[in-house]
Design a protein around this motif. Structure first.
Motif, PDB file in Angstrom:
ATOM      1  N   ILE A  59      15.520  50.474  48.369  1.00 49.25           N
ATOM      2  CA  ILE A  59      16.041  49.525  49.089  1.00 49.25           C
ATOM      3  C   ILE A  59      16.852  48.691  48.265  1.00 49.25           C
ATOM      4  O   ILE A  59      18.304  48.216  48.158  1.00 49.25           O
ATOM      5  CB  ILE A  59      15.349  48.596  49.818  1.00 49.25           C
ATOM      6  CG1 ILE A  59      14.521  49.386  50.810  1.00 49.25           C
ATOM      7  CG2 ILE A  59      15.937  47.420  50.417  1.00 49.25           C
ATOM      8  CD1 ILE A  59      15.212  49.979  51.827  1.00 49.25           C
ATOM      9  N   LEU A  60      16.394  48.063  47.007  1.00 48.26           N
ATOM     10  CA  LEU A  60      17.096  47.321  45.973  1.00 48.26           C
ATOM     11  C   LEU A  60      17.946  48.125  45.021  1.00 48.26           C
ATOM     12  O   LEU A  60      18.907  47.644  44.309  1.00 48.26           O
ATOM     13  CB  LEU A  60      16.089  46.467  45.420  1.00 48.26           C
ATOM     14  CG  LEU A  60      15.414  45.279  45.960  1.00 48.26           C
ATOM     15  CD1 LEU A  60      14.522  44.440  45.097  1.00 48.26           C
ATOM     16  CD2 LEU A  60      16.123  44.627  46.933  1.00 48.26           C
ATOM     17  N   VAL A 117      22.264  39.081  42.481  1.00 47.50           N
ATOM     18  CA  VAL A 117      22.631  40.562  42.988  1.00 47.50           C
ATOM     19  C   VAL A 117      24.102  40.445  43.425  1.00 47.50           C
ATOM     20  O   VAL A 117      24.622  39.213  43.516  1.00 47.50           O
ATOM     21  CB  VAL A 117      21.971  40.740  44.406  1.00 47.50           C
ATOM     22  CG1 VAL A 117      20.428  40.786  43.945  1.00 47.50           C
ATOM     23  CG2 VAL A 117      22.186  39.630  45.334  1.00 47.50           C
ATOM     24  N   HIS A 167      26.856  41.633  46.113  1.00 52.31           N
ATOM     25  CA  HIS A 167      27.346  42.079  47.814  1.00 52.31           C
ATOM     26  C   HIS A 167      25.813  41.812  48.455  1.00 52.31           C
ATOM     27  O   HIS A 167      25.275  42.617  48.881  1.00 52.31           O
ATOM     28  CB  HIS A 167      27.645  43.608  47.723  1.00 52.31           C
ATOM     29  CG  HIS A 167      28.655  43.973  46.675  1.00 52.31           C
ATOM     30  ND1 HIS A 167      30.028  43.339  46.910  1.00 52.31           N
ATOM     31  CD2 HIS A 167      28.521  44.679  45.631  1.00 52.31           C
ATOM     32  CE1 HIS A 167      30.702  43.877  46.124  1.00 52.31           C
ATOM     33  NE2 HIS A 167      29.945  44.554  45.146  1.00 52.31           N
ATOM     34  N   LEU A 168      25.712  40.478  48.644  1.00 51.31           N
ATOM     35  CA  LEU A 168      24.353  39.878  49.183  1.00 51.31           C
ATOM     36  C   LEU A 168      24.591  40.357  50.638  1.00 51.31           C
ATOM     37  O   LEU A 168      23.214  40.786  51.201  1.00 51.31           O
ATOM     38  CB  LEU A 168      24.236  38.519  49.096  1.00 51.31           C
ATOM     39  CG  LEU A 168      22.970  37.937  50.052  1.00 51.31           C
ATOM     40  CD1 LEU A 168      21.952  38.408  49.046  1.00 51.31           C
ATOM     41  CD2 LEU A 168      23.186  36.589  49.967  1.00 51.31           C
ATOM     42  N   LEU A 215      23.432  44.077  50.822  1.00 49.05           N
ATOM     43  CA  LEU A 215      21.939  44.036  50.444  1.00 49.05           C
ATOM     44  C   LEU A 215      21.088  43.508  51.619  1.00 49.05           C
ATOM     45  O   LEU A 215      19.950  44.109  52.166  1.00 49.05           O
ATOM     46  CB  LEU A 215      21.407  43.141  49.465  1.00 49.05           C
ATOM     47  CG  LEU A 215      20.120  43.496  49.047  1.00 49.05           C
ATOM     48  CD1 LEU A 215      19.643  44.804  48.883  1.00 49.05           C
ATOM     49  CD2 LEU A 215      19.943  42.646  47.515  1.00 49.05           C
ATOM     50  N   THR A 216      21.595  42.572  52.387  1.00 47.60           N
ATOM     51  CA  THR A 216      20.725  42.086  53.612  1.00 47.60           C
ATOM     52  C   THR A 216      20.825  43.254  54.881  1.00 47.60           C
ATOM     53  O   THR A 216      19.847  43.220  55.384  1.00 47.60           O
ATOM     54  CB  THR A 216      21.179  40.867  54.067  1.00 47.60           C
ATOM     55  OG1 THR A 216      22.540  40.705  54.569  1.00 47.60           O
ATOM     56  CG2 THR A 216      20.881  39.522  53.134  1.00 47.60           C
ATOM     57  N   ARG A 271      20.774  46.450  54.439  1.00 45.12           N
ATOM     58  CA  ARG A 271      19.846  47.297  53.946  1.00 45.12           C
ATOM     59  C   ARG A 271      18.425  46.875  54.104  1.00 45.12           C
ATOM     60  O   ARG A 271      17.496  47.567  54.973  1.00 45.12           O
ATOM     61  CB  ARG A 271      19.842  47.362  52.393  1.00 45.12           C
ATOM     62  CG  ARG A 271      20.881  48.534  51.919  1.00 45.12           C
ATOM     63  CD  ARG A 271      20.640  48.866  50.395  1.00 45.12           C
ATOM     64  NE  ARG A 271      21.437  49.586  49.893  1.00 45.12           N
ATOM     65  CZ  ARG A 271      21.665  50.377  48.731  1.00 45.12           C
ATOM     66  NH1 ARG A 271      20.482  49.766  47.960  1.00 45.12           N
ATOM     67  NH2 ARG A 271      22.318  51.204  48.300  1.00 45.12           N
ATOM     68  N   LEU A 272      17.867  45.788  54.286  1.00 42.79           N
ATOM     69  CA  LEU A 272      16.793  45.089  54.511  1.00 42.79           C
ATOM     70  C   LEU A 272      16.663  45.108  55.942  1.00 42.79           C
ATOM     71  O   LEU A 272      15.615  45.601  56.621  1.00 42.79           O
ATOM     72  CB  LEU A 272      16.847  43.510  53.883  1.00 42.79           C
ATOM     73  CG  LEU A 272      16.646  43.511  52.431  1.00 42.79           C
ATOM     74  CD1 LEU A 272      16.795  41.951  52.064  1.00 42.79           C
ATOM     75  CD2 LEU A 272      15.325  43.745  52.015  1.00 42.79           C
ATOM     76  N   LEU A 325      16.805  36.646  46.311  1.00 44.25           N
ATOM     77  CA  LEU A 325      17.946  37.556  45.760  1.00 44.25           C
ATOM     78  C   LEU A 325      19.374  36.540  45.867  1.00 44.25           C
ATOM     79  O   LEU A 325      19.743  36.210  46.986  1.00 44.25           O
ATOM     80  CB  LEU A 325      18.228  38.689  46.817  1.00 44.25           C
ATOM     81  CG  LEU A 325      16.948  39.512  46.830  1.00 44.25           C
ATOM     82  CD1 LEU A 325      17.108  40.600  47.958  1.00 44.25           C
ATOM     83  CD2 LEU A 325      16.588  40.161  45.315  1.00 44.25           C
ATOM     84  N   GLU A 374      23.362  35.759  45.247  1.00 46.35           N
ATOM     85  CA  GLU A 374      24.628  36.321  45.040  1.00 46.35           C
ATOM     86  C   GLU A 374      25.381  35.921  44.078  1.00 46.35           C
ATOM     87  O   GLU A 374      25.496  34.496  43.572  1.00 46.35           O
ATOM     88  CB  GLU A 374      25.354  36.338  46.262  1.00 46.35           C
ATOM     89  CG  GLU A 374      26.692  37.180  46.205  1.00 46.35           C
ATOM     90  CD  GLU A 374      27.447  37.283  47.500  1.00 46.35           C
ATOM     91  OE1 GLU A 374      27.506  38.383  47.991  1.00 46.35           O
ATOM     92  OE2 GLU A 374      28.182  36.410  47.793  1.00 46.35           O
TER      93      GLU A 374
END
Length: 126
Positions: free
Chosen positions: A28-29, A82, A84-85, A88-89, A91-92, A121, A123
Motif C-alpha cells: 500500500i505505502l 509523502v 501525492h497524498l 495514497l488516500t 489506495r487506503l 502521512l 504531504e
C-alpha cells in the motif's frame, strides 16, 4: 567535543505477521524491502524510507490494541512525508483501510497499520 544527535536511523514496530505487515508497508505505502536485514532469531523485515528505515519485528506485542484513540494524532505515532497524498488516500480507501484527516490544517492523514501502529502521512517536503 560533546556528542550530538543529528538524525533518526530507524524506527522499530512490532507486528504479528511480517507478511501481512509487508502487504501494507510495501504493497500500500510502496516502501522498499531491504535485503540487508541481519539473521535474527525472530522474523521481520527492514524497510527503506529515504535515508531512514522502519524495522518490522515479528514479536508478541506488549501494548494493548483495543482502547487506542480513533484519531492517530492523539496516540504515539510515526510521521512520514509523502508525495501525492490524494493518490495514497485512494489506495487506503481501495484497500478498505480507514484514515482520518489531520486536525492541524496540514495536508496530512492518520491511519493504522494492520497491527494498530499509528502513522501520520504528511504531504510535501520531498
Amino acid at each position: 567535543m560533546s556528542p550530538q544527535v543529528h538524525a533518526i536511523h530507524h524506527v522499530s514496530l512490532i507486528v504479528a505477521e511480517t507478511r501481512r505487515a509487508l502487504d501494507f508497508y510495501n504493497g500500500i505505502l510502496g516502501l522498499e524491502v531491504m535485503v540487508e536485514r541481519p539473521d535474527l532469531p525472530f522474523p521481520g523485515a527492514w524497510l527503506r524510507v529515504g535515508d531512514q528505515q522502519i524495522h518490522l519485528l515479528e514479536l508478541p506485542n506488549p501494548d494493548p490494541i483495543e482502547g487506542r484513540p480513533a484519531h492517530g494524532g492523539r496516540d504515539r505515532h510515526l510521521a512520514m512525508r509523502v508525495s501525492h497524498l490524494d493518490a495514497l488516500t485512494a489506495r487506503l480507501r481501495a484497500a478498505g483501510l480507514p484514515y482520518t484527516v489531520s486536525r492541524s490544517g496540514r495536508r496530512a492523514v492518520f491511519c493504522r497499520d494492520p497491527d494498530g501502529n499509528a502513522l501520520e502521512l504528511i504531504e510535501g517536503g520531498l
